[in-house]
Design a protein around this motif. Sequence first.
Motif, PDB file in Angstrom:
ATOM      1  N   LEU A   3       0.928  -1.242  -0.147  1.00 32.35           N
ATOM      2  CA  LEU A   3       0.045   0.088   0.032  1.00 32.35           C
ATOM      3  C   LEU A   3       0.971   1.313   0.051  1.00 32.35           C
ATOM      4  CD1 LEU A   3      -2.517  -1.046   2.717  1.00 32.35           C
ATOM      5  CD2 LEU A   3      -2.945  -1.215   0.047  1.00 32.35           C
ATOM      6  N   PRO A   4       0.454   2.367  -0.668  1.00 26.13           N
ATOM      7  CA  PRO A   4       1.184   3.538  -0.744  1.00 26.13           C
ATOM      8  C   PRO A   4       1.223   4.075   0.645  1.00 26.13           C
ATOM      9  CG  PRO A   4      -1.176   3.932  -1.603  1.00 26.13           C
ATOM     10  CD  PRO A   4      -0.783   2.492  -1.211  1.00 26.13           C
ATOM     11  N   SER A   5       2.603   4.687   0.916  1.00 23.91           N
ATOM     12  CA  SER A   5       2.770   5.402   2.376  1.00 23.91           C
ATOM     13  C   SER A   5       1.674   6.389   2.530  1.00 23.91           C
ATOM     14  CB  SER A   5       4.277   5.717   2.476  1.00 23.91           C
ATOM     15  OG  SER A   5       4.924   4.867   2.406  1.00 23.91           O
ATOM     16  N   LYS A   6       1.459   6.499   3.908  1.00 24.93           N
ATOM     17  CA  LYS A   6       0.497   7.575   4.533  1.00 24.93           C
ATOM     18  C   LYS A   6       1.235   9.061   4.693  1.00 24.93           C
ATOM     19  CE  LYS A   6      -3.390   5.212   3.882  1.00 24.93           C
ATOM     20  NZ  LYS A   6      -4.390   5.696   2.987  1.00 24.93           N
ATOM     21  N   THR A 173       2.198   1.892   5.968  1.00 24.93           N
ATOM     22  CA  THR A 173       3.485   2.634   6.294  1.00 24.93           C
ATOM     23  C   THR A 173       3.275   4.094   6.147  1.00 24.93           C
ATOM     24  OG1 THR A 173       4.297   2.917   3.846  1.00 24.93           O
ATOM     25  CG2 THR A 173       5.109   0.891   5.288  1.00 24.93           C
ATOM     26  N   ILE A 174       4.149   4.885   6.870  1.00 24.71           N
ATOM     27  CA  ILE A 174       3.808   6.188   6.948  1.00 24.71           C
ATOM     28  C   ILE A 174       5.305   7.023   6.756  1.00 24.71           C
ATOM     29  CG2 ILE A 174       1.983   6.429   8.791  1.00 24.71           C
ATOM     30  CD1 ILE A 174       4.155   7.310  10.953  1.00 24.71           C
ATOM     31  N   GLU A 175       5.070   8.125   6.218  1.00 22.28           N
ATOM     32  CA  GLU A 175       6.228   9.089   5.915  1.00 22.28           C
ATOM     33  C   GLU A 175       5.896  10.443   6.921  1.00 22.28           C
ATOM     34  OE1 GLU A 175       6.864   9.853   1.756  1.00 22.28           O
ATOM     35  OE2 GLU A 175       4.754   9.770   1.365  1.00 22.28           O
ATOM     36  N   ILE A 176       7.030  10.921   7.284  1.00 18.52           N
ATOM     37  CA  ILE A 176       6.754  12.129   8.209  1.00 18.52           C
ATOM     38  C   ILE A 176       7.360  13.469   7.368  1.00 18.52           C
ATOM     39  CG2 ILE A 176       7.158  13.117  10.498  1.00 18.52           C
ATOM     40  CD1 ILE A 176       5.640  10.629  10.955  1.00 18.52           C
ATOM     41  N   TYR A 177       6.670  14.353   7.437  1.00 17.65           N
ATOM     42  CA  TYR A 177       6.912  15.596   6.928  1.00 17.65           C
ATOM     43  C   TYR A 177       7.111  16.733   8.047  1.00 17.65           C
ATOM     44  CZ  TYR A 177       6.086  14.057   2.105  1.00 17.65           C
ATOM     45  OH  TYR A 177       6.062  13.624   0.780  1.00 17.65           O
ATOM     46  N   VAL A 178       8.695  17.142   8.220  1.00 19.65           N
ATOM     47  CA  VAL A 178       8.690  17.843   9.545  1.00 19.65           C
ATOM     48  C   VAL A 178       8.894  19.395   9.120  1.00 19.65           C
ATOM     49  CG1 VAL A 178      10.498  18.040  11.293  1.00 19.65           C
ATOM     50  CG2 VAL A 178       9.872  15.800  10.643  1.00 19.65           C
ATOM     51  N   VAL A 203      11.541  10.397   6.739  1.00 25.79           N
ATOM     52  CA  VAL A 203      11.226  11.702   6.914  1.00 25.79           C
ATOM     53  C   VAL A 203      11.681  12.639   5.756  1.00 25.79           C
ATOM     54  CG1 VAL A 203      12.134  13.556   8.648  1.00 25.79           C
ATOM     55  CG2 VAL A 203      11.835  11.346   9.413  1.00 25.79           C
ATOM     56  N   THR A 204      11.114  13.568   5.384  1.00 26.00           N
ATOM     57  CA  THR A 204      11.327  14.820   4.851  1.00 26.00           C
ATOM     58  C   THR A 204      11.232  15.949   5.328  1.00 26.00           C
ATOM     59  OG1 THR A 204      10.252  13.677   2.713  1.00 26.00           O
ATOM     60  CG2 THR A 204      10.728  16.097   2.573  1.00 26.00           C
TER      61      THR A 204
END
Length: 256
Positions: A3-6, A173-178, A203-204
Amino acid sequence: MNLPSKRVGWIVDAQNDFMRPPEQGGRLYVHNLFDGGQDPGAVQITPALVRATEWMRTHCDALVYTGDWHDVSDAEIDLVAPDAAKGTYPPHCMGLSADAHEREGAEIIAEIRPANPLILHRDASDTDATGVARRAVSERRPVFLHKSRFSVFEGNPAADTFVRALREQLGGTIEIYVIGVARDVCVKGAVEGMLAQERGIPVTVVTDATWGLGLEGENESYARWLRAGAALVTTHGLYARTSSAFRDLAVAPAKT
């Protein structure tokens, strides 16, 4: 099938005491502490914080604000001889103070303040964290995560459980924008905590929506984060990522 990352927007410590110059009431204004007062400081990134937060509200699946929420007895508060090089500071973001004016310093700046957020208190339990994560996703509400230390993973005992539960609730999965402040203290704690082997969360960092205290050069921070697997992007690059003609514009800003 993967599944695409959230996407999760992660806004670090954009609080009045950090973001407002002293003449506007900020008690620990984020600016270069070692340049003789030449740095205008974090107020410069307010427009970028607004742009990035607007993007997050539209394009992220969850939105998390973190904030120092201090009591005078906390380890990083020193009333007598604070020394940033040793990790101690004068009173700031006194969310547990009996004084209403002091408590206001702990609130998120009005320009990006969340409406009706869920609160994950600094002494939250794992049960609290799971419940907040569940409600954040089901009710599509932002979370304001309080912490007592620089690193969110050290300053809130339920932070790890919250992140795991948020990932589970989002269903993949998740990706975090900081974004946020200070780049060389609390942003550092968030970014490096997410990238740590035990978490391994992509992380981005949105480079023009961060500012530092001069404890470490921004290029040094960015180089270390890149080596650890982080991505860098500007607010312009964020919008490009979700435009019909995506182009990778991940670049670092000029030195500050």
